[in-house]
Write a protein that holds these residues in place. Structure first.
Motif, PDB file in Angstrom:
ATOM      1  N   GLY A 191       1.313  12.778   8.499  1.00 45.61           N
ATOM      2  CA  GLY A 191      -0.045  12.670   7.938  1.00 45.61           C
ATOM      3  C   GLY A 191      -0.423  11.281   7.469  1.00 45.61           C
ATOM      4  N   SER A 192       0.550  10.369   7.388  1.00 47.66           N
ATOM      5  CA  SER A 192       0.279   9.080   6.746  1.00 47.66           C
ATOM      6  C   SER A 192      -0.605   8.149   7.578  1.00 47.66           C
ATOM      7  N   MET A 193      -0.668   8.370   8.898  1.00 46.41           N
ATOM      8  CA  MET A 193      -1.419   7.431   9.738  1.00 46.41           C
ATOM      9  C   MET A 193      -2.920   7.450   9.434  1.00 46.41           C
ATOM     10  N   VAL A 194      -3.447   8.522   8.862  1.00 49.36           N
ATOM     11  CA  VAL A 194      -4.880   8.491   8.529  1.00 49.36           C
ATOM     12  C   VAL A 194      -5.133   7.473   7.420  1.00 49.36           C
ATOM     13  N   ASN A 195      -4.181   7.322   6.511  1.00 48.86           N
ATOM     14  CA  ASN A 195      -4.334   6.321   5.449  1.00 48.86           C
ATOM     15  C   ASN A 195      -4.126   4.912   5.982  1.00 48.86           C
ATOM     16  N   VAL A 196      -3.158   4.763   6.896  1.00 49.10           N
ATOM     17  CA  VAL A 196      -2.931   3.452   7.511  1.00 49.10           C
ATOM     18  C   VAL A 196      -4.180   3.055   8.306  1.00 49.10           C
ATOM     19  N   ALA A 197      -4.690   3.993   9.101  1.00 46.03           N
ATOM     20  CA  ALA A 197      -5.849   3.702   9.962  1.00 46.03           C
ATOM     21  C   ALA A 197      -7.078   3.329   9.136  1.00 46.03           C
ATOM     22  N   ALA A 198      -7.212   3.933   7.958  1.00 50.43           N
ATOM     23  CA  ALA A 198      -8.384   3.664   7.112  1.00 50.43           C
ATOM     24  C   ALA A 198      -8.399   2.228   6.596  1.00 50.43           C
ATOM     25  N   LEU A 199      -7.282   1.516   6.721  1.00 50.22           N
ATOM     26  CA  LEU A 199      -7.243   0.108   6.306  1.00 50.22           C
ATOM     27  C   LEU A 199      -7.811  -0.803   7.396  1.00 50.22           C
ATOM     28  N   MET A 200      -8.070  -0.211   8.566  1.00 48.50           N
ATOM     29  CA  MET A 200      -8.698  -0.908   9.695  1.00 48.50           C
ATOM     30  C   MET A 200      -8.015  -2.233  10.031  1.00 48.50           C
ATOM     31  N   PHE A 259       0.840  -1.210   0.000  1.00 48.83           N
ATOM     32  CA  PHE A 259       0.000   0.000   0.000  1.00 48.83           C
ATOM     33  C   PHE A 259       0.870   1.254   0.000  1.00 48.83           C
ATOM     34  N   ALA A 260       0.456   2.237  -0.768  1.00 46.46           N
ATOM     35  CA  ALA A 260       1.054   3.563  -0.662  1.00 46.46           C
ATOM     36  C   ALA A 260       0.207   4.358   0.327  1.00 46.46           C
ATOM     37  N   CYS A 261       0.717   4.535   1.553  1.00 45.68           N
ATOM     38  CA  CYS A 261      -0.022   5.297   2.560  1.00 45.68           C
ATOM     39  C   CYS A 261       0.462   6.743   2.653  1.00 45.68           C
ATOM     40  N   GLY A 262       1.515   7.057   1.913  1.00 49.94           N
ATOM     41  CA  GLY A 262       2.018   8.429   1.854  1.00 49.94           C
ATOM     42  C   GLY A 262       3.021   8.538   0.725  1.00 49.94           C
ATOM     43  N   LEU A 310      15.651  10.133   8.788  1.00 51.43           N
ATOM     44  CA  LEU A 310      14.974  10.835   9.868  1.00 51.43           C
ATOM     45  C   LEU A 310      14.457  12.227   9.494  1.00 51.43           C
ATOM     46  N   HIS A 311      14.236  12.493   8.209  1.00 52.02           N
ATOM     47  CA  HIS A 311      13.479  13.687   7.834  1.00 52.02           C
ATOM     48  C   HIS A 311      12.023  13.480   8.280  1.00 52.02           C
ATOM     49  N   THR A 312      11.374  14.571   8.722  1.00 55.18           N
ATOM     50  CA  THR A 312      10.012  14.408   9.259  1.00 55.18           C
ATOM     51  C   THR A 312       9.047  13.841   8.226  1.00 55.18           C
ATOM     52  N   ASP A 313       9.304  14.107   6.942  1.00 59.09           N
ATOM     53  CA  ASP A 313       8.369  13.530   5.957  1.00 59.09           C
ATOM     54  C   ASP A 313       8.547  12.019   5.838  1.00 59.09           C
ATOM     55  N   HIS A 314       9.419  11.437   6.663  1.00 63.80           N
ATOM     56  CA  HIS A 314       9.576   9.970   6.675  1.00 63.80           C
ATOM     57  C   HIS A 314       9.337   9.344   8.050  1.00 63.80           C
ATOM     58  N   TRP A 315       9.212  10.197   9.082  1.00 65.43           N
ATOM     59  CA  TRP A 315       8.856   9.585  10.382  1.00 65.43           C
ATOM     60  C   TRP A 315       8.002  10.511  11.258  1.00 65.43           C
ATOM     61  N   ALA A 364       5.566  19.395   2.972  1.00 63.92           N
ATOM     62  CA  ALA A 364       4.462  20.337   3.161  1.00 63.92           C
ATOM     63  C   ALA A 364       3.149  19.551   3.153  1.00 63.92           C
ATOM     64  N   ALA A 365       2.282  19.828   4.130  1.00 67.51           N
ATOM     65  CA  ALA A 365       1.065  19.023   4.283  1.00 67.51           C
ATOM     66  C   ALA A 365       0.052  19.317   3.185  1.00 67.51           C
ATOM     67  N   ARG A 366      -0.649  18.285   2.772  1.00 69.20           N
ATOM     68  CA  ARG A 366      -1.817  18.431   1.907  1.00 69.20           C
ATOM     69  C   ARG A 366      -2.719  17.227   2.160  1.00 69.20           C
ATOM     70  N   ARG A 367      -4.048  17.479   2.037  1.00 66.70           N
ATOM     71  CA  ARG A 367      -4.999  16.440   2.411  1.00 66.70           C
ATOM     72  C   ARG A 367      -4.936  15.253   1.444  1.00 66.70           C
ATOM     73  N   SER A 368      -4.639  15.521   0.172  1.00 66.09           N
ATOM     74  CA  SER A 368      -4.694  14.441  -0.815  1.00 66.09           C
ATOM     75  C   SER A 368      -3.451  13.562  -0.818  1.00 66.09           C
ATOM     76  N   GLN A 369      -2.367  14.017  -0.260  1.00 67.16           N
ATOM     77  CA  GLN A 369      -1.157  13.191  -0.215  1.00 67.16           C
ATOM     78  C   GLN A 369      -0.393  13.424   1.079  1.00 67.16           C
ATOM     79  N   ALA A 370      -0.304  12.373   1.885  1.00 68.68           N
ATOM     80  CA  ALA A 370       0.521  12.430   3.089  1.00 68.68           C
ATOM     81  C   ALA A 370       1.982  12.267   2.693  1.00 68.68           C
ATOM     82  N   ALA A 371       2.869  12.431   3.656  1.00 69.06           N
ATOM     83  CA  ALA A 371       4.290  12.205   3.376  1.00 69.06           C
ATOM     84  C   ALA A 371       4.587  10.701   3.467  1.00 69.06           C
ATOM     85  N   THR A 372       5.782  10.338   3.031  1.00 66.18           N
ATOM     86  CA  THR A 372       6.123   8.932   2.734  1.00 66.18           C
ATOM     87  C   THR A 372       5.714   7.883   3.760  1.00 66.18           C
TER      88      THR A 372
END
Ligand SMILES: [Zn+2]
Ligand SMILES: [Zn+2]
Length: 401
Positions: free
Chosen positions: A90-99, A55-58, A113-118, A63-71
């Protein structure tokens, strides 16, 4: 016109690889079901023993955007294991949606350890703790050139900065799922095994990106090989060790032109970021036409109508093989015979789902100091009249004393 040809061409390429864009098959009865699904509904398909679901969850940018989370990539293997590769902001909303029960989401591999990766580790850590993880979160990540640039240091200080959070939860929840274990490995290790359990092997190779430390991962399971490329300039380790991949993920950045016109960068900055710190579409194509994976996935750019064709054209200058330009919620089912590409259709309002194992009990009364002092306790306003009858009713209903 050109755009239409490109869309047609990519559709044809995808269709040639299998039943990718099947439109649901023929409906045989007005009360029946559509036999083939062309979208993925979480929790409705068993995973075959020899299959990998990716799955691509980010797939976006810092920079944040609703349609694409970071990696963030989630890999499910047919033996029941699940691995998160990066957990960008932002990626956890996509992970969580997989229930998926949080207890199954306890293994995280960090490329760097760039924030867009953790940046969303806090969400998995605390969210998973409150919603069913039964043991510590386990993190694998690279060392750095110095101790304070490594994963171990980062996680230790992550826990320090969330001390208030942990201390207050420890009073009411078992502290076990709030722990994090870190397996830090040498970022210079070339194709060394960093994980080897239950038939899944994960190796690490160095990457070239921003500073020493970043890596890419190679996962092998059931004779299938998936390479999860972190941020990198094209590098010799990827070329050598990503060969024969069934699926090769590698970053491909926005075109310098798009960085100027849409990201507000100067032409100089755009060339630096787009071709030296990251991988340009042309360079991505060259990597893929050299390693020749069964399927190539490019990501790490804002994937919009006004950007994706520029990226696509750039890639196609140097690579004509099977390709996905990833956006969030794409899913790939990978077997020896087929690579099926779909979009996930998942709820915005997902709830967490309990797993088969019960979370450990909260600490016994009096064993953990109450983080609320008498001064604050003395400020409690009496609401017994308001909620007393409801509490009494609830207790009766649930046979509570
Ligand atoms: Zn980075
Ligand atoms: Zn990045």
């Amino acid at each position: 016109m050109k755009k239409n040809i490109i869309i047609l061409a990519s559709l044809l390429i995808m269709m040639m690889q299998g039943n990718v864009m099947a439109a649901g098959g023929a409906v045989k009865s007005p009360t029946g079901i559509a036999p083939d699904r062309y979208v993925y509904y979480p929790g409705t398909e068993a995973l075959a023993k020899d299959e990998i679901r990716l799955f691509a969850c980010g797939t976006g940018l810092p920079a944040a955007r609703r349609s694409q989370a970071a990696t963030c990539w989630l890999v499910e293997t047919g033996n029941g294991d699940k691995f998160l590769f990066d957990i960008g902001t932002g990626s956890m909303v996509n992970v969580a949606a997989l229930m998926i029960p949080y207890d199954f989401l306890n293994k995280v591999f960090l490329t760097h350890l760039h924030t867009d990766h953790w940046g969303d580790l806090s969400t998995l850590w605390a969210g998973g703790w409150t919603a069913g993880r039964t043991g510590p979160l386990k993190i694998w990540g690279p060392s750095g050139a110095t101790e304070d640039m490594g994963t171990k240091y980062a996680v230790e200080h992550f826990l320090k900065s969330f001390n208030w959070d942990a201390t207050t939860r420890n009073f009411v929840l078992s502290p076990k799922p709030g722990e994090i274990t870190v397996k830090e490995f040498d970022y210079k290790a070339v194709n060394k095994v960093v994980y080897d359990e239950n038939g899944v092997t994960i190796r690490s190779i160095p990457a070239i990106h921003a500073g020493d430390g970043p890596v890419s991962f190679i996962l092998e399971y059931a004779g299938l090989k998936v390479v999860i490329g972190g941020d990198t300039f094209p590098n010799k380790w990827y070329i050598e060790h990503a060969k024969n991949a069934d699926v090769a993920i590698h970053e491909t950045f926005l075109t310098p032109e798009a960085l100027v016109s849409l990201y507000g960068q100067s032409p100089q900055q755009a060339l630096g970021v787009g071709t030296q710190i990251h991988t340009s579409p042309q360079a991505f194509g060259k990597v893929m036409s050299t390693i020749k994976p069964r399927h190539a996935i490019g990501y790490h750019f804002f994937n919009d109508e006004n950007t994706r064709y520029g990226v696509y054209d750039g890639v196609r200058e140097t690579y004509d093989g099977p390709l996905s330009l990833a956006t969030d919620n794409m899913v790939w089912n990978i077997t020896k015979d087929n690579i099926n590409i779909r979009m996930t259709v998942s709820p915005d309002a997902a709830w967490s789902v309990a797993g088969p194992t019960k979370p450990p009990r909260p600490p016994a009364r009096g064993t953990v100091p109450n983080p609320i002092t008498d001064f604050i306790k003395a400020g409690r306003w009496n609401v017994e009249d308001a909620q007393g009858p409801m509490i009494k009713e609830f207790k009766k209903e649930h046979n509570m004393k």
